[in-house]
Design an enzyme around this catalytic site. Structure first.
Site, PDB file in Angstrom:
ATOM      1  N   LYS A   1       0.848  -1.198   0.000  1.00 24.49           N
ATOM      2  CA  LYS A   1       0.000   0.000   0.000  1.00 24.49           C
ATOM      3  C   LYS A   1       0.875   1.237   0.000  1.00 24.49           C
ATOM      4  O   LYS A   1       1.830   1.346   0.773  1.00 24.49           O
ATOM      5  CB  LYS A   1      -0.884   0.019   1.249  1.00 24.49           C
ATOM      6  CG  LYS A   1      -2.200  -0.676   1.086  1.00 24.49           C
ATOM      7  CD  LYS A   1      -3.007  -0.427   2.334  1.00 24.49           C
ATOM      8  CE  LYS A   1      -4.467  -0.547   2.111  1.00 24.49           C
ATOM      9  NZ  LYS A   1      -5.219  -0.245   3.343  1.00 24.49           N
TER      10      LYS A   1
HETATM   11  C1  E4P Z   1      -8.507  -0.380   3.405  1.00 21.59           C
HETATM   12  O1  E4P Z   1      -7.558  -0.718   2.713  1.00 21.59           O
HETATM   13  C2  E4P Z   1      -8.516   0.905   4.149  1.00 21.59           C
HETATM   14  O2  E4P Z   1      -7.279   1.158   4.788  1.00 21.59           O
HETATM   15  C3  E4P Z   1      -9.634   0.910   5.146  1.00 21.59           C
HETATM   16  O3  E4P Z   1     -10.815   0.438   4.507  1.00 21.59           O
HETATM   17  C4  E4P Z   1      -9.857   2.252   5.768  1.00 21.59           C
HETATM   18  O4  E4P Z   1     -10.995   2.155   6.558  1.00 21.59           O
HETATM   19  P1  E4P Z   1     -11.285   3.192   7.733  1.00 21.59           P
HETATM   20  O5  E4P Z   1     -11.755   4.461   7.083  1.00 21.59           O
HETATM   21  O6  E4P Z   1     -12.351   2.532   8.537  1.00 21.59           O
HETATM   22  O7  E4P Z   1      -9.991   3.382   8.479  1.00 21.59           O
END
Ligand code: E4P
Length: 214
Positions: free
Chosen positions: A83
């Site tokens: 990521k």
């Molecule tokens: C997924 O890859 C994201 O990091 C995640 O869905 C973020 O979600 P949040 O807004 O609940 O932190």
């Protein structure tokens, strides 16, 4: 549509895998902090229990260090997807990583123009955070729809992961849009199974079955 489970808690991942519907895992620094375990330990365990993409976030913010961090993360397991935040330095890094065949998930995406940048540098995935947009009175799923339209217009290979889902309707809307993936918490994935009329109907069937002469 692929389902990724959005957690670094191994017990949740194992339980969801037993349901037969999990295709991959996404984590981020917040999810890892919630799991409360060392990065390498938990990532290696997750890679052992799921045969699918496992997203792990690079925390550097300059292209050079992001690239170095990504190479190390990718070397952990063939299923690792690195990521990278959707910032200029991240886009520069993804351009290099794409050329090296390292899978990337460009994260913290909040606009269609940002998503266009991710596709142009060959990102494997882009993660529009629909729930976080909803929470500030923007139409989060509109972003996902716009990205789908743009990517279809130009035949980009980058896959859309509808992220920051807040409820099962985000999963439904993502499927109606034709998003490639929705990543969701254990609770949202569990909620997909539930309908009171199914429970009521099954109870009635089982009660009536007892009346059938055996
Ligand atoms: C997924 O890859 C994201 O990091 C995640 O869905 C973020 O979600 P949040 O807004 O609940 O932190």
């Amino acid at each position: 549509m692929e389902f990724f489970i959005d957690t670094a808690k191994v017990d949740e991942i194992k339980e969801a895998i037993s349901w037969g519907i999990v295709d991959g895992v996404t984590t981020n620094p917040t999810k890892l902090a919630q799991a409360g375990r060392p990065l390498m330990e938990v990532v290696e365990e997750i890679c052992q229990i799921i045969d699918g993409p496992v997203s792990v976030e690079a925390v550097s913010t300059q292209a050079g260090p992001i690239i170095e961090e990504a190479r190390k993360l990718a070397a952990l397991h063939e299923n690792i997807v690195v990521k990278v935040p959707l910032i200029k330095e991240g886009i520069k890094a993804v351009k290099v990583l794409s050329a090296e065949g390292i899978k990337t998930n460009v994260t913290l995406n909040f606009s269609p123009s940002q998503a266009l940048l991710a596709a142009k540098v060959g990102a494997t995935y882009v993660s529009p955070f629909v729930g976080r947009l909803d929470e500030i009175s923007h139409q989060g799923m509109e972003l996902a729809q716009q990205i789908k339209t743009i990517y279809d217009n130009y035949g980009f290979d980058t896959k859309i992961i509808v992220s920051a889902a807040r409820h099962p309707l985000h999963v439904l809307e993502a499927a109606l849009i034709g998003a490639d993936v929705t990543t969701m918490t254990f609770e949202i994935m569990d909620a997909l199974f539930k309908h009171p009329l199914t429970d009521l109907g099954l109870e009635m069937f089982l009660d009536d079955w007892k009346k059938v002469p055996q």
